[in-house]
Scaffold this motif. Structure first.
Motif, PDB file in Angstrom:
ATOM      1  N   PHE A  51     -49.644   8.650  57.498  1.00 44.36           N
ATOM      2  CA  PHE A  51     -50.950   8.405  58.083  1.00 44.36           C
ATOM      3  C   PHE A  51     -51.379   9.522  59.033  1.00 44.36           C
ATOM      4  N   THR A  52     -52.676   9.639  59.184  1.00 45.42           N
ATOM      5  CA  THR A  52     -53.225  10.564  60.163  1.00 45.42           C
ATOM      6  C   THR A  52     -53.734   9.732  61.324  1.00 45.42           C
ATOM      7  N   ILE A  53     -53.144   9.932  62.488  1.00 46.82           N
ATOM      8  CA  ILE A  53     -53.564   9.094  63.605  1.00 46.82           C
ATOM      9  C   ILE A  53     -54.111   9.926  64.750  1.00 46.82           C
ATOM     10  N   TYR A  54     -54.863   9.255  65.611  1.00 44.35           N
ATOM     11  CA  TYR A  54     -55.470   9.868  66.789  1.00 44.35           C
ATOM     12  C   TYR A  54     -54.370  10.316  67.750  1.00 44.35           C
ATOM     13  N   VAL A  88     -64.813  14.333  67.465  1.00 43.51           N
ATOM     14  CA  VAL A  88     -63.940  15.445  67.045  1.00 43.51           C
ATOM     15  C   VAL A  88     -62.508  15.185  67.505  1.00 43.51           C
ATOM     16  N   GLU A  89     -62.073  13.927  67.365  1.00 49.67           N
ATOM     17  CA  GLU A  89     -60.773  13.512  67.867  1.00 49.67           C
ATOM     18  C   GLU A  89     -59.640  14.354  67.266  1.00 49.67           C
ATOM     19  N   PHE A 117     -53.997  -0.886  63.445  1.00 49.05           N
ATOM     20  CA  PHE A 117     -53.750   0.514  63.114  1.00 49.05           C
ATOM     21  C   PHE A 117     -55.063   1.304  63.070  1.00 49.05           C
ATOM     22  N   PHE A 159     -63.329  13.643  73.425  1.00 45.40           N
ATOM     23  CA  PHE A 159     -63.239  14.098  72.038  1.00 45.40           C
ATOM     24  C   PHE A 159     -64.032  13.227  71.066  1.00 45.40           C
ATOM     25  N   ARG A 215     -60.454   9.904  75.345  1.00 44.17           N
ATOM     26  CA  ARG A 215     -61.173   9.448  74.165  1.00 44.17           C
ATOM     27  C   ARG A 215     -62.629   9.889  74.195  1.00 44.17           C
ATOM     28  N   ASN A 247     -62.135   4.989  67.549  1.00 41.75           N
ATOM     29  CA  ASN A 247     -62.841   5.660  68.639  1.00 41.75           C
ATOM     30  C   ASN A 247     -64.345   5.685  68.375  1.00 41.75           C
ATOM     31  N   PHE A 299     -55.386   3.357  66.399  1.00 40.24           N
ATOM     32  CA  PHE A 299     -54.561   4.531  66.150  1.00 40.24           C
ATOM     33  C   PHE A 299     -55.227   5.606  65.299  1.00 40.24           C
ATOM     34  N   THR A 300     -56.393   5.318  64.739  1.00 37.12           N
ATOM     35  CA  THR A 300     -57.073   6.387  64.016  1.00 37.12           C
ATOM     36  C   THR A 300     -58.362   6.741  64.759  1.00 37.12           C
ATOM     37  N   ARG A 301     -58.995   7.824  64.325  1.00 38.22           N
ATOM     38  CA  ARG A 301     -60.216   8.241  65.016  1.00 38.22           C
ATOM     39  C   ARG A 301     -61.381   7.298  64.759  1.00 38.22           C
ATOM     40  N   TRP A 338     -48.476  10.813  61.243  1.00 33.49           N
ATOM     41  CA  TRP A 338     -47.500   9.781  61.585  1.00 33.49           C
ATOM     42  C   TRP A 338     -47.078   9.163  60.264  1.00 33.49           C
ATOM     43  N   ALA A 381     -72.958  13.134  68.821  1.00 36.97           N
ATOM     44  CA  ALA A 381     -71.611  13.705  68.794  1.00 36.97           C
ATOM     45  C   ALA A 381     -71.101  13.815  67.360  1.00 36.97           C
TER      46      ALA A 381
END
Lengths: 272, 335
Positions: free
Chosen positions: A115-118, A106-107, B191, A103, A100, B200, B195-197, A112, B215
């Motif tokens: 959805f767009t997930i990490y 810029v993950e 979620f 990135f 984590r 983070n 699970f998403t950026r 999914w 960053a």
């Protein structure tokens, strides 16, 4: 005509209000070369690297990349152009996992359903591979927290990260200062590996031995001015140490230390 | 560390931020089943603590995110009555359609959140102080305006059946519908945060704001968003309460400030930011609600409940520290 240096400073001055911190600094670093920036505390090393990394703009003088003058609007701008700074403690997010933190910002993502997930798996894999490429095989789990790594491992990870994201100039701010002998050696090896990849490295340190191990080119800063600029083999360790301390001080100091170590030390001190 | 594969998975679980909260929840459940009665786990009993947990939980989640990001919002204490008074004045006193009142309450939350967030990023004042200011300011506005407009500090409200059904009914006679809101909102948070950026980014911001900004993370936008989320959530809870109880009072909600912080900390979020989880906050809220309500199922005097909550908080923090150290020192065994 030889290739222009990847990064160059021409007569750069930086002052904060009335205080001049840098005076007419000119430096150049080519790709595949390690420039060691030596200087005692307060010599202006950090201001210099912050000017190179886009934190400050020079008060006068120019910064050039590949021979063309540039002005960085932000550290982000500088890093987009390939200038990457690694600080003394490497990872700055001790409670984040390796993948984590590698990135951050810029993950990698994947789909999914709608959805767009990490993409944790991909992030971990790339991060671990990147650092293992530098020979740090002890890092093999991208879910580990940064805070659990040793100082050298953190530095290595930070350098690997910068290289992965396409750094052309790597500014290392005292990377070995807080490390033990063995850890420091690891980091020095990685610095040389980065150099082999054709990256220009600016290595800030006040450890002359470390500098001599990796450096091709040396610059000594004293009170904001460049006191010396020489290539590998042109000066001895003692000469460099004296330069850093600002001339003859070191010899005098060492003599005094010798004096104090002598058996009749107390007597000598009182006669002083 | 762990020697066999089975204990490896257990220690893996213990390293998660929610481990302490989960064990804490188990602990207090067992405690109240032993000293209270099984009544406590039956639907009528469970409703008593689930109702408390739901209102608190909807607020504790964004508060937890703010804490992970290194900020704090205590103005929620004033936003709950602000939310209920707004909907009650607009739709009760003035008789406007209920959706106007609902929209008004939520908009009020958004506005206060924007002010909080903007003040925090523009001034270097710690968010505790900024939101302490807005806490009192909002309280003043709500009390002042209520008295000017309605002449009282308590306003009746009769919501339309659809609004009552969605925001303020008792499901099965005892379960407030807000419990389902809480569960759904928790799922959305899990979620987004894990699970998403964007999740983070929140953790990175709490770890080191300057590095996060360098960053490329839009830290200022994110900070404002989180403040909007917390004050709007508080307004939402206030609004639901007004619709549920058919009335709104000026003074309600101050206890939510400490209670939400306790839930978040028991849930394993690090006060200094950068560490925590949504599931942890969820368990932390449940734990708090169980302790808060469980005392009624025992023969103890209810005056003791604060003592239990205090001890529980300290235990939880110590336990969370231990688990965090385990997480930090964890290294896979060399093969």
């Amino acid at each position: 005509m030889e290739k222009p240096p990847i990064l160059e400073m021409r007569d750069v001055c930086k002052s904060f209000g009335l205080i001049d911190v840098l005076h007419n600094i000119s430096l150049r670093v080519h790709s595949g070369e390690v420039l060691c920036l030596l200087g005692d505390n307060g010599a202006g090393k950090s201001t210099l690297i912050k000017t190179l990394a886009g934190v400050f703009n020079p008060t006068s003088g120019t910064v050039l990349m590949d021979g063309t003058p540039v002005t960085f609007s932000s550290p982000r701008d500088a890093s987009n152009r390939g200038i990457s700074t690694v600080h003394q403690f490497g990872g700055t997010f001790p409670l984040m996992s390796i993948g984590r933190s590698f990135f951050v910002g810029v993950e990698p993502t994947r789909k999914w359903g709608p959805f767009t997930i990490y993409d944790r798996k991909k992030a971990n894999e790339i991060a671990v591979n990147a650092v293992q490429e530098f020979g740090i095989t002890r890092i093999d789990d991208g879910d580990r927290l940064i805070g659990g790594l040793s100082g050298g491992e953190r530095q290595s990870l930070a350098i690997a990260r910068a290289v992965y994201f396409g750094a052309r100039v790597l500014i290392l701010d005292e990377p070995t200062a807080a490390l033990g002998v063995k850890e420091a050696a690891h980091v020095l090896r990685i610095v040389l590996q980065a150099r082999q990849k054709g990256i220009a490295v600016i290595f800030i340190t006040h450890n002359v031995v470390h500098a001599l191990t990796v450096g091709d080119h040396f610059a000594v800063l004293i009170r904001g001015a460049k006191a010396a600029d020489f290539r590998k083999g042109e000066k001895t360790r003692e000469e460099i140490t004296d330069l850093m301390a600002g001339g003859e001080h070191m010899a005098e100091l060492e003599a005094e230390i010798q004096h104090l170590k002598a058996p009749n030390a107390s007597a000598t001190v009182t006669t002083h | 560390m762990s020697s066999s594969s089975s204990s490896l998975s257990i220690s893996g679980l213990l390293r998660r931020p929610e481990a302490g909260a989960f064990l804490g929840l188990l602990g207090v459940l067992i405690f109240f089943v032993i000293f209270g009665s099984m009544e406590f786990l039956k639907p009528s009993g469970a409703a008593s603590w689930l109702n408390v947990a739901a209102s608190l939980g909807i607020i504790a989640l964004p508060i937890g995110l703010l804490m992970i990001a290194g900020e704090l919002d205590i103005s929620i204490g004033a936003m709950i009555p602000a939310g209920s008074m707004t909907v009650a004045i607009l739709s009760g006193h003035y008789g406007l359609p209920i959706w106007v009142g609902i929209l008004g309450a939520l908009s009020f939350g958004v506005i206060i959140g924007l002010i909080n967030g903007y003040l925090v990023i523009r001034t270097a004042v710690p968010s505790l102080i900024v939101t302490l200011g807005t806490l009192f300011a909002v309280q003043g506005i709500v009390l002042g305006l209520s008295v000017i407009i309605t002449g009282t500090t308590s306003v009746a409200l009769t919501a339309a059946p659809w609004a009552k059904f969605i925001f303020g009914q008792f499901v099965g006679g005892t379960f407030q519908v807000i419990i389902f809101w809480w569960l759904a909102i928790t799922a959305v948070y899990i979620f987004v945060v894990h699970f998403t950026r964007y999740g983070n980014w929140i953790f990175a911001m709490g770890g080191d704001k300057i590095s996060a900004r360098n960053a490329g993370i839009p830290t200022e936008k994110l900070t404002i968003t989180l403040f909007v989320l917390s004050s709007t959530s508080a307004a939402f809870v206030g609004m639901c309460q007004a619709i549920l109880f058919n009335s709104a009072q000026v003074s309600a909600g101050m206890t939510f400030i400490f209670n939400s912080i306790i839930s978040v900390v028991v849930g394993g979020v690090l006060l200094t930011g950068g560490f925590g989880s949504i599931v942890g906050i969820f368990f932390g809220t449940l734990t708090f609600a169980v302790v808060n309500q469980g005392i009624y199922f025992t023969t103890f005097d209810r005056n003791w409940s604060s003592l239990i909550i205090g001890i529980m908080l300290l235990l939880a923090v110590l336990m969370n520290n231990t688990f965090r150290r385990m997480a930090l020192s964890y290294a896979p065994k060399k093969k």
